[in-house]
Design an enzyme around this catalytic site. Sequence first.
Site, PDB file in Angstrom:
ATOM      1  CB  SER A 126      73.248  34.578  95.081  1.00  0.00           C
ATOM      2  OG  SER A 126      74.171  34.309  96.091  1.00  0.00           O
ATOM      3  CB  SER A 132      81.057  39.082  96.329  1.00  0.00           C
ATOM      4  OG  SER A 132      81.700  37.881  96.004  1.00  0.00           O
ATOM      5  NE  ARG A 243      80.842  33.457 104.971  1.00  0.00           N
ATOM      6  CZ  ARG A 243      80.674  34.764 104.893  1.00  0.00           C
ATOM      7  NH1 ARG A 243      81.162  35.553 105.841  1.00  0.00           N
ATOM      8  NH2 ARG A 243      80.016  35.294 103.879  1.00  0.00           N
ATOM      9  NE  ARG A 268     101.356   2.844  89.804  1.00  0.00           N
ATOM     10  CZ  ARG A 268     101.143   2.250  88.647  1.00  0.00           C
ATOM     11  NH1 ARG A 268     100.536   1.060  88.618  1.00  0.00           N
ATOM     12  NH2 ARG A 268     101.491   2.828  87.511  1.00  0.00           N
ATOM     13  N   GLY A 339      98.302   9.464  89.560  1.00  0.00           N
ATOM     14  CA  GLY A 339      98.740   9.530  88.165  1.00  0.00           C
ATOM     15  C   GLY A 339      97.583   9.310  87.204  1.00  0.00           C
ATOM     16  CD  GLU A 363      77.096  28.243 103.453  1.00  0.00           C
ATOM     17  OE1 GLU A 363      77.408  28.639 104.578  1.00  0.00           O
ATOM     18  OE2 GLU A 363      76.340  27.282 103.238  1.00  0.00           O
ATOM     19  N   GLY A 364      80.325  32.678 100.525  1.00  0.00           N
ATOM     20  CA  GLY A 364      81.369  33.701 100.541  1.00  0.00           C
ATOM     21  C   GLY A 364      82.634  33.164  99.919  1.00  0.00           C
ATOM     22  CB  THR A 365      84.568  34.217  96.887  1.00  0.00           C
ATOM     23  OG1 THR A 365      84.705  35.583  97.334  1.00  0.00           O
ATOM     24  CG2 THR A 365      83.429  34.125  95.878  1.00  0.00           C
ATOM     25  CB  SER A 366      89.004  32.297  98.888  1.00  0.00           C
ATOM     26  OG  SER A 366      88.727  30.924  99.023  1.00  0.00           O
TER      27      SER A 366
HETATM   28  N1  CAA Z   1      78.474  39.071 110.478  1.00  0.00           N
HETATM   29  C1  CAA Z   1      77.585  39.889 111.077  1.00  0.00           C
HETATM   30  N2  CAA Z   1      77.236  41.089 110.574  1.00  0.00           N
HETATM   31  C2  CAA Z   1      77.830  41.456 109.410  1.00  0.00           C
HETATM   32  C3  CAA Z   1      78.762  40.649 108.738  1.00  0.00           C
HETATM   33  C4  CAA Z   1      79.074  39.401 109.322  1.00  0.00           C
HETATM   34  N3  CAA Z   1      79.938  38.540 108.744  1.00  0.00           N
HETATM   35  N4  CAA Z   1      79.161  41.266 107.623  1.00  0.00           N
HETATM   36  C5  CAA Z   1      78.516  42.452 107.593  1.00  0.00           C
HETATM   37  N5  CAA Z   1      77.714  42.547 108.668  1.00  0.00           N
HETATM   38  C6  CAA Z   1      76.832  43.694 109.034  1.00  0.00           C
HETATM   39  C7  CAA Z   1      77.656  44.920 109.296  1.00  0.00           C
HETATM   40  O1  CAA Z   1      78.053  45.004 110.654  1.00  0.00           O
HETATM   41  C8  CAA Z   1      76.671  46.030 108.930  1.00  0.00           C
HETATM   42  O2  CAA Z   1      75.737  46.184 109.982  1.00  0.00           O
HETATM   43  P1  CAA Z   1      75.205  47.657 110.422  1.00  0.00           P
HETATM   44  O3  CAA Z   1      74.360  48.174 109.326  1.00  0.00           O
HETATM   45  O4  CAA Z   1      74.426  47.363 111.679  1.00  0.00           O
HETATM   46  O5  CAA Z   1      76.425  48.499 110.650  1.00  0.00           O
HETATM   47  C9  CAA Z   1      75.899  45.430 107.761  1.00  0.00           C
HETATM   48  O6  CAA Z   1      76.022  44.007 107.903  1.00  0.00           O
HETATM   49  C10 CAA Z   1      76.436  45.833 106.417  1.00  0.00           C
HETATM   50  O7  CAA Z   1      77.789  45.487 106.372  1.00  0.00           O
HETATM   51  P2  CAA Z   1      78.823  46.139 105.385  1.00  0.00           P
HETATM   52  O8  CAA Z   1      78.663  47.613 105.344  1.00  0.00           O
HETATM   53  O9  CAA Z   1      80.151  45.577 105.733  1.00  0.00           O
HETATM   54  O10 CAA Z   1      78.317  45.550 103.993  1.00  0.00           O
HETATM   55  P3  CAA Z   1      79.098  45.441 102.650  1.00  0.00           P
HETATM   56  O11 CAA Z   1      78.042  45.464 101.625  1.00  0.00           O
HETATM   57  O12 CAA Z   1      80.235  46.390 102.551  1.00  0.00           O
HETATM   58  O13 CAA Z   1      79.833  44.006 102.674  1.00  0.00           O
HETATM   59  C11 CAA Z   1      80.015  41.625 102.790  1.00  0.00           C
HETATM   60  C12 CAA Z   1      79.346  42.902 103.272  1.00  0.00           C
HETATM   61  C13 CAA Z   1      80.915  41.124 103.898  1.00  0.00           C
HETATM   62  C14 CAA Z   1      80.844  41.766 101.537  1.00  0.00           C
HETATM   63  C15 CAA Z   1      78.808  40.712 102.559  1.00  0.00           C
HETATM   64  O14 CAA Z   1      78.036  41.212 101.488  1.00  0.00           O
HETATM   65  C16 CAA Z   1      79.167  39.285 102.291  1.00  0.00           C
HETATM   66  O15 CAA Z   1      79.439  38.519 103.209  1.00  0.00           O
HETATM   67  N6  CAA Z   1      79.126  38.889 101.006  1.00  0.00           N
HETATM   68  C17 CAA Z   1      79.233  37.483 100.653  1.00  0.00           C
HETATM   69  C18 CAA Z   1      77.869  36.910 100.471  1.00  0.00           C
HETATM   70  C19 CAA Z   1      77.848  35.439 100.595  1.00  0.00           C
HETATM   71  O16 CAA Z   1      78.501  34.844 101.432  1.00  0.00           O
HETATM   72  N7  CAA Z   1      77.012  34.812  99.765  1.00  0.00           N
HETATM   73  C20 CAA Z   1      76.794  33.423  99.853  1.00  0.00           C
HETATM   74  C21 CAA Z   1      75.527  33.073  99.156  1.00  0.00           C
HETATM   75  S1  CAA Z   1      74.589  31.876  99.975  1.00  0.00           S
HETATM   76  C22 CAA Z   1      75.305  30.388  99.647  1.00  0.00           C
HETATM   77  O17 CAA Z   1      76.339  30.296  99.073  1.00  0.00           O
HETATM   78  C23 CAA Z   1      74.580  29.241 100.209  1.00  0.00           C
HETATM   79  C24 CAA Z   1      74.719  28.008  99.433  1.00  0.00           C
HETATM   80  O18 CAA Z   1      74.297  27.894  98.324  1.00  0.00           O
HETATM   81  C25 CAA Z   1      75.355  26.848 100.058  1.00  0.00           C
END
Ligand code: CAA
Length: 380
Positions: A126, A132, A243, A268, A339, A363-366
């Site tokens: 990020s 996202s 996830r 309680r 309470g 690791e990705g919002t809901s």
């Molecule tokens: N698994 C495998 N491949 C995936 C995938 C998945 N879940 N999601 C997308 N891809 C691949 C697609 O197949 C595509 O591949 P090709 O180029 O070969 O076709 C490529 O990735 C691009 O995908 P999209 O066109 O779908 O990309 P997008 O930009 O429209 O959206 C998204 C992708 C799903 C929104 C992605 O950006 C996402 O998951 N965002 C959330 C990010 C996230 O989880 N951040 C967490 C931060 S880390 C963290 O939180 C760790 C911590 O501190 C504990």
Amino acid sequence: MNCTLTEEQELLRKTARDFAEKHLKPGVIERDENAEVPLAQMKQLGELGFMGIMVPEKWNGAGMDTVSYALAMEEISRIDASAGVMVSVNNSLVCQIFLDWANDQQRNAYLKKLATGEWLGAFSLSEPQSGSDASNMLTFAEKSNGHYILNGTKNWVSNGISSDIVIVFALTEKGIGHKGVSAFIIEKGTPGLSTGKKEEKLGIRGSDTCELYFENCKIPKENLIHEEGSGFRIAMKALNGGRIGIGAQALGIAQASLDRALEYSKERKQFGKSISSFGIIKSKLAQMATNIDASRLLVYRAAMLKDNHKPYTKEAAMAKLFASQTAMDASRDCVQIFGGYGFMQEYGVERLMRDAKITQIYEGTSEIQELVIARSILEE
Ligand code: CAA
């Protein structure tokens, strides 16, 4: 789906539970209050094999499966969700990337130390403007005479301060979206890499989170993981497995909420009887127990699919989506059942509610999990 655990998995669960009760429970409220990281316990967890659960023994890991990883995550997070996230990042975001994508030279140099807990890893995707929308990053790695020179800012890096190495995602080519993203191994102490302040957080306060700054940070080309342009795929694949771990972390928080609510509601007394005898409390306990069981099944299913090398992207997103909502609901109801006592820090249940929230965000919002699920079912 086979819901029976193997003897080995049962033993691992018991070891994790005993460790958490004995070594993580003492001081958990104080660590939360003072934002102290349980570094000594991380070393002990490493010695027991919990920092490289799915890493084969050849690379110093425990050589176990994803179901075992989920069991460990639940048991550790039931007592201390901060320790849970540290274990989770090291296992499913860092070690797993080395297993899936790194070469043997990189595995020898880094994975062996990460899997034993000698070193701690972090994962840095990020940026201030890209959460996202993960591929919309600005950090740039310019190739120059056998090196890469990195410039940019990363944020919300879990383990960012305590870690010894960070897997960093940066652009190696601009203007081509996610196809320009590459992944790098960067050692702490590399000139040009500095860490920001430890962030003040609502929950998981016993883990550290910070920004990372790269200013002409020069790293050898050997630290590129796999090949240029494969970084986004590497991140997405790691997050699919991650996830499952966060789903299990949420499950641990939810289970702790139910355990505490059951114990308290039996003890309680109000209006002359235990509050557990009132229908309204029974209803809350029954809803919690049902949602926790459903979460557990979703987490195990995703873990089993991964272990059987079957697609599991949608199932991991469903597990995290449902388990994190369950953790929020169960911890809120636990505080309600307690309470006024629930609102007080010393009873340790308000922390569950604060810790639960992040499981719906990192690791990705809901909302991103819903997007992943919807895209998948629309394509089926
Ligand atoms: N698994 C495998 N491949 C995936 C995938 C998945 N879940 N999601 C997308 N891809 C691949 C697609 O197949 C595509 O591949 P090709 O180029 O070969 O076709 C490529 O990735 C691009 O995908 P999209 O066109 O779908 O990309 P997008 O930009 O429209 O959206 C998204 C992708 C799903 C929104 C992605 O950006 C996402 O998951 N965002 C959330 C990010 C996230 O989880 N951040 C967490 C931060 S880390 C963290 O939180 C760790 C911590 O501190 C504990």
